[in-house]
Design a protein around this motif. Sequence first.
Motif, PDB file in Angstrom:
ATOM      1  N   GLN A 106      -7.572  -3.288   0.074  1.00  0.00           N
ATOM      2  CA  GLN A 106      -7.302  -3.899  -0.732  1.00  0.00           C
ATOM      3  C   GLN A 106      -6.086  -4.616  -0.952  1.00  0.00           C
ATOM      4  N   ASP A 107      -5.355  -3.274  -1.002  1.00  0.00           N
ATOM      5  CA  ASP A 107      -3.850  -3.504  -0.861  1.00  0.00           C
ATOM      6  C   ASP A 107      -3.291  -3.754  -0.052  1.00  0.00           C
ATOM      7  N   LEU A 108      -4.182  -3.200   1.549  1.00  0.00           N
ATOM      8  CA  LEU A 108      -3.563  -4.178   2.619  1.00  0.00           C
ATOM      9  C   LEU A 108      -3.688  -5.630   2.971  1.00  0.00           C
ATOM     10  N   ARG A 109      -4.955  -5.864   2.290  1.00  0.00           N
ATOM     11  CA  ARG A 109      -5.580  -6.882   2.181  1.00  0.00           C
ATOM     12  C   ARG A 109      -3.737  -8.045   1.015  1.00  0.00           C
ATOM     13  N   VAL A 110      -3.334  -7.052   0.197  1.00  0.00           N
ATOM     14  CA  VAL A 110      -2.675  -7.618  -0.873  1.00  0.00           C
ATOM     15  C   VAL A 110      -1.863  -8.117   0.047  1.00  0.00           C
ATOM     16  N   ALA A 111      -0.877  -7.290   0.471  1.00  0.00           N
ATOM     17  CA  ALA A 111       0.427  -6.439   1.069  1.00  0.00           C
ATOM     18  C   ALA A 111      -0.052  -8.021   2.260  1.00  0.00           C
ATOM     19  N   LEU A 112      -0.759  -7.551   3.040  1.00  0.00           N
ATOM     20  CA  LEU A 112      -0.724  -8.788   4.399  1.00  0.00           C
ATOM     21  C   LEU A 112      -0.282 -10.596   4.097  1.00  0.00           C
ATOM     22  N   ALA A 113      -0.854 -10.335   2.956  1.00  0.00           N
ATOM     23  CA  ALA A 113      -0.893 -12.017   2.328  1.00  0.00           C
ATOM     24  C   ALA A 113       0.564 -12.142   2.046  1.00  0.00           C
ATOM     25  N   THR A 114       1.042 -11.340   1.558  1.00  0.00           N
ATOM     26  CA  THR A 114       3.069 -11.612   1.239  1.00  0.00           C
ATOM     27  C   THR A 114       3.252 -11.540   2.217  1.00  0.00           C
ATOM     28  N   LEU A 115       3.234 -11.520   3.668  1.00  0.00           N
ATOM     29  CA  LEU A 115       3.766 -11.907   4.294  1.00  0.00           C
ATOM     30  C   LEU A 115       3.382 -13.182   5.630  1.00  0.00           C
ATOM     31  N   ALA A 116       4.896 -13.581   5.940  1.00  0.00           N
ATOM     32  CA  ALA A 116       4.593 -15.054   6.236  1.00  0.00           C
ATOM     33  C   ALA A 116       3.278 -15.468   7.464  1.00  0.00           C
ATOM     34  N   ARG A 117       2.895 -16.231   7.413  1.00  0.00           N
ATOM     35  CA  ARG A 117       1.314 -16.607   8.775  1.00  0.00           C
ATOM     36  C   ARG A 117       2.295 -16.299   9.776  1.00  0.00           C
ATOM     37  N   ALA A 161       5.832  -4.303   2.041  1.00  0.00           N
ATOM     38  CA  ALA A 161       4.684  -5.077   1.504  1.00  0.00           C
ATOM     39  C   ALA A 161       4.528  -3.675   0.593  1.00  0.00           C
ATOM     40  N   MET A 162       3.786  -3.163   1.731  1.00  0.00           N
ATOM     41  CA  MET A 162       2.731  -2.079   0.871  1.00  0.00           C
ATOM     42  C   MET A 162       3.678  -0.631   0.285  1.00  0.00           C
ATOM     43  N   LYS A 163       4.854  -0.621   0.476  1.00  0.00           N
ATOM     44  CA  LYS A 163       5.659   0.172  -0.635  1.00  0.00           C
ATOM     45  C   LYS A 163       5.536  -0.607  -1.536  1.00  0.00           C
ATOM     46  N   ARG A 164       5.892  -2.387  -2.032  1.00  0.00           N
ATOM     47  CA  ARG A 164       6.229  -2.322  -3.292  1.00  0.00           C
ATOM     48  C   ARG A 164       4.630  -2.659  -4.231  1.00  0.00           C
ATOM     49  N   VAL A 165       3.445  -2.862  -2.797  1.00  0.00           N
ATOM     50  CA  VAL A 165       2.428  -3.089  -3.511  1.00  0.00           C
ATOM     51  C   VAL A 165       1.726  -1.675  -4.073  1.00  0.00           C
ATOM     52  N   GLY A 169       2.695   0.316 -10.064  1.00  0.00           N
ATOM     53  CA  GLY A 169       2.107   1.401 -11.419  1.00  0.00           C
ATOM     54  C   GLY A 169       1.217   0.063 -11.799  1.00  0.00           C
ATOM     55  N   ASP A 170       0.077  -0.238 -10.498  1.00  0.00           N
ATOM     56  CA  ASP A 170      -1.305  -0.365 -11.615  1.00  0.00           C
ATOM     57  C   ASP A 170      -1.919   0.966 -11.753  1.00  0.00           C
ATOM     58  N   ALA A 171      -3.020   0.713 -12.079  1.00  0.00           N
ATOM     59  CA  ALA A 171      -3.703   1.398 -12.637  1.00  0.00           C
ATOM     60  C   ALA A 171      -4.814   2.700 -11.482  1.00  0.00           C
ATOM     61  N   ARG A 172      -4.405   1.272 -10.872  1.00  0.00           N
ATOM     62  CA  ARG A 172      -6.287   1.458 -10.216  1.00  0.00           C
ATOM     63  C   ARG A 172      -4.944   2.472  -9.211  1.00  0.00           C
ATOM     64  N   HIS A 173      -4.372   2.219  -8.783  1.00  0.00           N
ATOM     65  CA  HIS A 173      -3.217   3.192  -7.506  1.00  0.00           C
ATOM     66  C   HIS A 173      -3.356   4.103  -7.994  1.00  0.00           C
ATOM     67  N   ALA A 174      -3.024   4.754  -9.040  1.00  0.00           N
ATOM     68  CA  ALA A 174      -2.767   6.348  -9.371  1.00  0.00           C
ATOM     69  C   ALA A 174      -3.745   7.452  -8.772  1.00  0.00           C
ATOM     70  N   GLY A 175      -3.211   8.241  -8.627  1.00  0.00           N
ATOM     71  CA  GLY A 175      -4.027   8.878  -8.309  1.00  0.00           C
ATOM     72  C   GLY A 175      -3.110  10.285  -9.261  1.00  0.00           C
ATOM     73  N   VAL A 176      -3.199  12.294  -8.588  1.00  0.00           N
ATOM     74  CA  VAL A 176      -2.648  13.279  -9.503  1.00  0.00           C
ATOM     75  C   VAL A 176      -0.854  13.120  -9.472  1.00  0.00           C
ATOM     76  N   ALA A 177      -1.038  13.246 -10.490  1.00  0.00           N
ATOM     77  CA  ALA A 177       0.455  12.844 -11.213  1.00  0.00           C
ATOM     78  C   ALA A 177       1.244  11.299 -10.831  1.00  0.00           C
ATOM     79  N   GLY A 178       0.474  10.216 -10.906  1.00  0.00           N
ATOM     80  CA  GLY A 178       1.222   8.829 -10.352  1.00  0.00           C
ATOM     81  C   GLY A 178       1.437   8.499  -8.922  1.00  0.00           C
TER      82      GLY A 178
END
Length: 192
Positions: A106-117, A161-165, A169-178
């Motif tokens: 899902q993160d990859l899809r979000v990041a890809l969507a932010t890129l130019a066509r 873009a993936m680093k920005r996603v 700080g989305d809770a869905r992305h948090a693993g051990v120690a954030g």
Amino acid sequence: MAGGVRDEAWHDGVVRRYRDDMMRRVGGRLGGFGADTEDVVQAVFLTAWRRRDHVPDDPLPWLYDVTNKLLANYWRKRRRQRSTLMLLGAETTVDEGGLASWAEAQDLRVALATLARADQQILTLRYDCDLTATDIAATLRCTPEAARKRLERARERLRRAMKRVHGRGDARHAGVAGEPIGGTGVDDAYGL
């Protein structure tokens, strides 16, 4: 209409020539080669038949564009179905990859969507369609060296873009120690 008669024989030839490419592309995006993959691929070729007067002589880029639109529709439908199930209190399941890989996808899809066509297109041609730089160059009508350079730049923009996603700080992305679950996902998903 582009060159030649667009009859059933033409359509059968397009299906024979490009079906495997479409199955790989759709199967890769849907995570397998089940009924959903077959349905989307059939819809691609049905669209090609219905819009045969608009299909260029080199149909592959056009077929990829139709595929992208049909996949977007597929994912919208899936999100609506999940939302409906959640509202009804039904349990939803995650595909075999598990929650972490689903979240990374899902993160990859979000990041890809932010890129130019153009970036989305070249990354899709390379990693979803498994085309070489020479094949990409032919599809995009540029030199193989230009295709390699554009791909390199697109990969770098995808990394950022993936680093920005992951940095939201989305809770869905948090693993051990954030820490994000499974890194950025770019390296694994696109072999970067």
